[in-house]
Design a protein around this motif. Sequence first.
Motif, PDB file in Angstrom:
ATOM      1  N   ASN A  26       0.820  -1.211   0.000  1.00 34.86           N
ATOM      2  CA  ASN A  26       0.000   0.000   0.000  1.00 34.86           C
ATOM      3  C   ASN A  26       0.853   1.259   0.000  1.00 34.86           C
ATOM      4  OD1 ASN A  26      -2.418  -1.370  -0.027  1.00 34.86           O
ATOM      5  ND2 ASN A  26      -2.487  -1.548   2.191  1.00 34.86           N
ATOM      6  N   GLY A  27       2.113   1.139   0.398  1.00 33.27           N
ATOM      7  CA  GLY A  27       2.986   2.304   0.433  1.00 33.27           C
ATOM      8  C   GLY A  27       2.481   3.354   1.406  1.00 33.27           C
ATOM      9  N   ILE A  28       3.002   4.545   1.269  1.00 35.91           N
ATOM     10  CA  ILE A  28       2.536   5.668   2.079  1.00 35.91           C
ATOM     11  C   ILE A  28       2.250   6.852   1.167  1.00 35.91           C
ATOM     12  CG2 ILE A  28       3.703   4.957   4.208  1.00 35.91           C
ATOM     13  CD1 ILE A  28       5.921   6.924   3.567  1.00 35.91           C
ATOM     14  N   VAL A  29       1.343   7.677   1.603  1.00 33.22           N
ATOM     15  CA  VAL A  29       0.981   8.880   0.854  1.00 33.22           C
ATOM     16  C   VAL A  29       1.429  10.089   1.680  1.00 33.22           C
ATOM     17  CG1 VAL A  29      -0.894  10.224  -0.120  1.00 33.22           C
ATOM     18  CG2 VAL A  29      -0.964   7.728  -0.233  1.00 33.22           C
ATOM     19  N   ILE A  30       2.239  10.941   1.059  1.00 35.33           N
ATOM     20  CA  ILE A  30       2.783  12.107   1.731  1.00 35.33           C
ATOM     21  C   ILE A  30       2.188  13.364   1.111  1.00 35.33           C
ATOM     22  CG2 ILE A  30       4.883  13.413   2.227  1.00 35.33           C
ATOM     23  CD1 ILE A  30       6.407  10.753   1.952  1.00 35.33           C
ATOM     24  N   PRO A  31       1.558  14.225   1.939  1.00 38.08           N
ATOM     25  CA  PRO A  31       1.058  15.490   1.383  1.00 38.08           C
ATOM     26  C   PRO A  31       2.222  16.376   0.957  1.00 38.08           C
ATOM     27  CG  PRO A  31       0.347  15.192   3.671  1.00 38.08           C
ATOM     28  CD  PRO A  31       1.256  14.067   3.339  1.00 38.08           C
ATOM     29  N   VAL A  32       2.071  17.006  -0.193  1.00 38.49           N
ATOM     30  CA  VAL A  32       3.097  17.907  -0.718  1.00 38.49           C
ATOM     31  C   VAL A  32       2.566  19.331  -0.595  1.00 38.49           C
ATOM     32  CG1 VAL A  32       4.431  18.550  -2.747  1.00 38.49           C
ATOM     33  CG2 VAL A  32       3.911  16.140  -2.308  1.00 38.49           C
ATOM     34  N   GLY A  33       3.306  20.180   0.062  1.00 37.35           N
ATOM     35  CA  GLY A  33       2.865  21.553   0.264  1.00 37.35           C
ATOM     36  C   GLY A  33       1.949  21.649   1.462  1.00 37.35           C
ATOM     37  N   SER A  34       1.139  22.675   1.521  1.00 39.19           N
ATOM     38  CA  SER A  34       0.225  22.867   2.638  1.00 39.19           C
ATOM     39  C   SER A  34      -0.860  21.807   2.613  1.00 39.19           C
ATOM     40  CB  SER A  34      -0.406  24.253   2.560  1.00 39.19           C
ATOM     41  OG  SER A  34       0.578  25.241   2.716  1.00 39.19           O
ATOM     42  N   MET A  35      -1.261  21.374   3.802  1.00 42.94           N
ATOM     43  CA  MET A  35      -2.270  20.323   3.878  1.00 42.94           C
ATOM     44  C   MET A  35      -3.652  20.805   3.457  1.00 42.94           C
ATOM     45  SD  MET A  35      -1.258  18.141   7.235  1.00 42.94           S
ATOM     46  CE  MET A  35      -2.668  17.083   7.023  1.00 42.94           C
ATOM     47  N   TYR A  36      -3.959  22.059   3.714  1.00 44.25           N
ATOM     48  CA  TYR A  36      -5.283  22.599   3.395  1.00 44.25           C
ATOM     49  C   TYR A  36      -5.153  23.879   2.592  1.00 44.25           C
ATOM     50  CZ  TYR A  36      -6.834  19.390   7.000  1.00 44.25           C
ATOM     51  OH  TYR A  36      -7.072  18.274   7.742  1.00 44.25           O
ATOM     52  N   THR A  37      -6.056  24.066   1.665  1.00 40.40           N
ATOM     53  CA  THR A  37      -6.142  25.310   0.913  1.00 40.40           C
ATOM     54  C   THR A  37      -7.579  25.817   0.989  1.00 40.40           C
ATOM     55  OG1 THR A  37      -6.687  24.189  -1.157  1.00 40.40           O
ATOM     56  CG2 THR A  37      -4.357  24.641  -0.740  1.00 40.40           C
ATOM     57  N   VAL A  38      -7.775  27.090   0.722  1.00 44.69           N
ATOM     58  CA  VAL A  38      -9.117  27.640   0.629  1.00 44.69           C
ATOM     59  C   VAL A  38      -9.477  27.661  -0.851  1.00 44.69           C
ATOM     60  CG1 VAL A  38     -10.562  29.673   1.024  1.00 44.69           C
ATOM     61  CG2 VAL A  38      -8.881  28.974   2.744  1.00 44.69           C
ATOM     62  N   SER A  39     -10.585  27.013  -1.169  1.00 43.31           N
ATOM     63  CA  SER A  39     -11.030  26.894  -2.568  1.00 43.31           C
ATOM     64  C   SER A  39     -12.403  27.520  -2.740  1.00 43.31           C
ATOM     65  CB  SER A  39     -11.099  25.426  -2.991  1.00 43.31           C
ATOM     66  OG  SER A  39      -9.829  24.857  -3.029  1.00 43.31           O
ATOM     67  N   LEU A  40     -12.719  27.848  -3.970  1.00 42.83           N
ATOM     68  CA  LEU A  40     -14.032  28.380  -4.312  1.00 42.83           C
ATOM     69  C   LEU A  40     -14.906  27.225  -4.798  1.00 42.83           C
ATOM     70  CD1 LEU A  40     -15.663  31.016  -4.574  1.00 42.83           C
ATOM     71  CD2 LEU A  40     -14.913  31.103  -6.954  1.00 42.83           C
ATOM     72  N   TYR A  41     -16.103  27.104  -4.244  1.00 41.69           N
ATOM     73  CA  TYR A  41     -17.034  26.036  -4.607  1.00 41.69           C
ATOM     74  C   TYR A  41     -18.228  26.620  -5.350  1.00 41.69           C
ATOM     75  CZ  TYR A  41     -14.465  23.103  -1.347  1.00 41.69           C
ATOM     76  OH  TYR A  41     -13.485  22.409  -0.700  1.00 41.69           O
ATOM     77  N   HIS A  42     -18.576  25.994  -6.476  1.00 40.67           N
ATOM     78  CA  HIS A  42     -19.774  26.367  -7.227  1.00 40.67           C
ATOM     79  C   HIS A  42     -20.914  25.526  -6.673  1.00 40.67           C
ATOM     80  CE1 HIS A  42     -21.733  27.031 -11.431  1.00 40.67           C
ATOM     81  NE2 HIS A  42     -22.314  27.702 -10.472  1.00 40.67           N
ATOM     82  N   LEU A  43     -21.806  26.145  -5.913  1.00 43.62           N
ATOM     83  CA  LEU A  43     -22.812  25.407  -5.170  1.00 43.62           C
ATOM     84  C   LEU A  43     -23.997  24.942  -6.002  1.00 43.62           C
ATOM     85  CD1 LEU A  43     -22.921  27.631  -1.965  1.00 43.62           C
ATOM     86  CD2 LEU A  43     -21.531  25.608  -2.408  1.00 43.62           C
ATOM     87  N   THR A  44     -24.297  25.615  -7.096  1.00 42.86           N
ATOM     88  CA  THR A  44     -25.509  25.287  -7.843  1.00 42.86           C
ATOM     89  C   THR A  44     -25.311  24.219  -8.898  1.00 42.86           C
ATOM     90  OG1 THR A  44     -25.105  27.128  -9.353  1.00 42.86           O
ATOM     91  CG2 THR A  44     -26.530  27.545  -7.441  1.00 42.86           C
ATOM     92  N   SER A  45     -24.076  23.888  -9.228  1.00 41.70           N
ATOM     93  CA  SER A  45     -23.839  22.772 -10.152  1.00 41.70           C
ATOM     94  C   SER A  45     -22.449  22.199  -9.908  1.00 41.70           C
ATOM     95  CB  SER A  45     -23.972  23.219 -11.611  1.00 41.70           C
ATOM     96  OG  SER A  45     -22.910  24.063 -11.960  1.00 41.70           O
ATOM     97  N   ARG A  46     -22.299  20.921 -10.286  1.00 40.64           N
ATOM     98  CA  ARG A  46     -21.023  20.225 -10.123  1.00 40.64           C
ATOM     99  C   ARG A  46     -20.674  19.565 -11.444  1.00 40.64           C
ATOM    100  NH1 ARG A  46     -21.449  16.787  -4.792  1.00 40.64           N
ATOM    101  NH2 ARG A  46     -19.210  16.720  -5.069  1.00 40.64           N
ATOM    102  N   HIS A  47     -19.451  19.072 -11.551  1.00 40.37           N
ATOM    103  CA  HIS A  47     -18.987  18.489 -12.806  1.00 40.37           C
ATOM    104  C   HIS A  47     -19.555  17.094 -13.044  1.00 40.37           C
ATOM    105  CE1 HIS A  47     -16.199  21.714 -13.539  1.00 40.37           C
ATOM    106  NE2 HIS A  47     -15.745  21.602 -12.308  1.00 40.37           N
ATOM    107  N   LEU A  48     -20.001  16.855 -14.250  1.00 37.65           N
ATOM    108  CA  LEU A  48     -20.406  15.542 -14.742  1.00 37.65           C
ATOM    109  C   LEU A  48     -21.340  14.812 -13.784  1.00 37.65           C
ATOM    110  CD1 LEU A  48     -16.907  14.591 -16.152  1.00 37.65           C
ATOM    111  CD2 LEU A  48     -18.827  15.608 -17.397  1.00 37.65           C
ATOM    112  N   LEU A  49     -21.039  13.572 -13.409  1.00 36.24           N
ATOM    113  CA  LEU A  49     -21.932  12.772 -12.584  1.00 36.24           C
ATOM    114  C   LEU A  49     -22.066  13.293 -11.154  1.00 36.24           C
ATOM    115  CD1 LEU A  49     -20.987   9.177 -13.757  1.00 36.24           C
ATOM    116  CD2 LEU A  49     -23.001  10.526 -14.370  1.00 36.24           C
TER     117      LEU A  49
END
Length: 124
Positions: A26-49
């Motif tokens: 399974n290996g290990i997964v290492i976060p690269v850079g900051s663990m959290y970012t502030v993102s903009l969310y489009h609330l009225t629609s989402r991509h594809l499915l």
Amino acid sequence: PEYAAGVADTKLKAYVPTSKDNPQDNGIVIPVGSMYTVSLYHLTSRHLLANRFPFNVDKIMNTVCKPRSHPEAVQISGALGQASWYIHHASWEVFGWFWSDPGEGGYWVPEPPLDIPLEFCGQK
């Protein structure tokens, strides 16, 4: 609202295998850079499915409080109140600071000042 900003998980992770002989590794997964970012969310629609499923409001829920050291400022926290929005010197992006008080980079001074009562940060 059609758009909202919220704290998101890291954008980039690196997979590091722990065994080259074992295909089930399974290996290990290492976060690269900051663990959290502030993102903009489009609330009225989402991509594809994903558009068929309701948006998880926990991702965009934010709280606002006053830091005791700067009562004219506000501190914005997301990720269920665990990560404070902050900026640092080497970037124009807004990140989520998880480990302690975010300091000056996490204090936001609104113009004009907010005319609502806010609790001091750290009070429940």
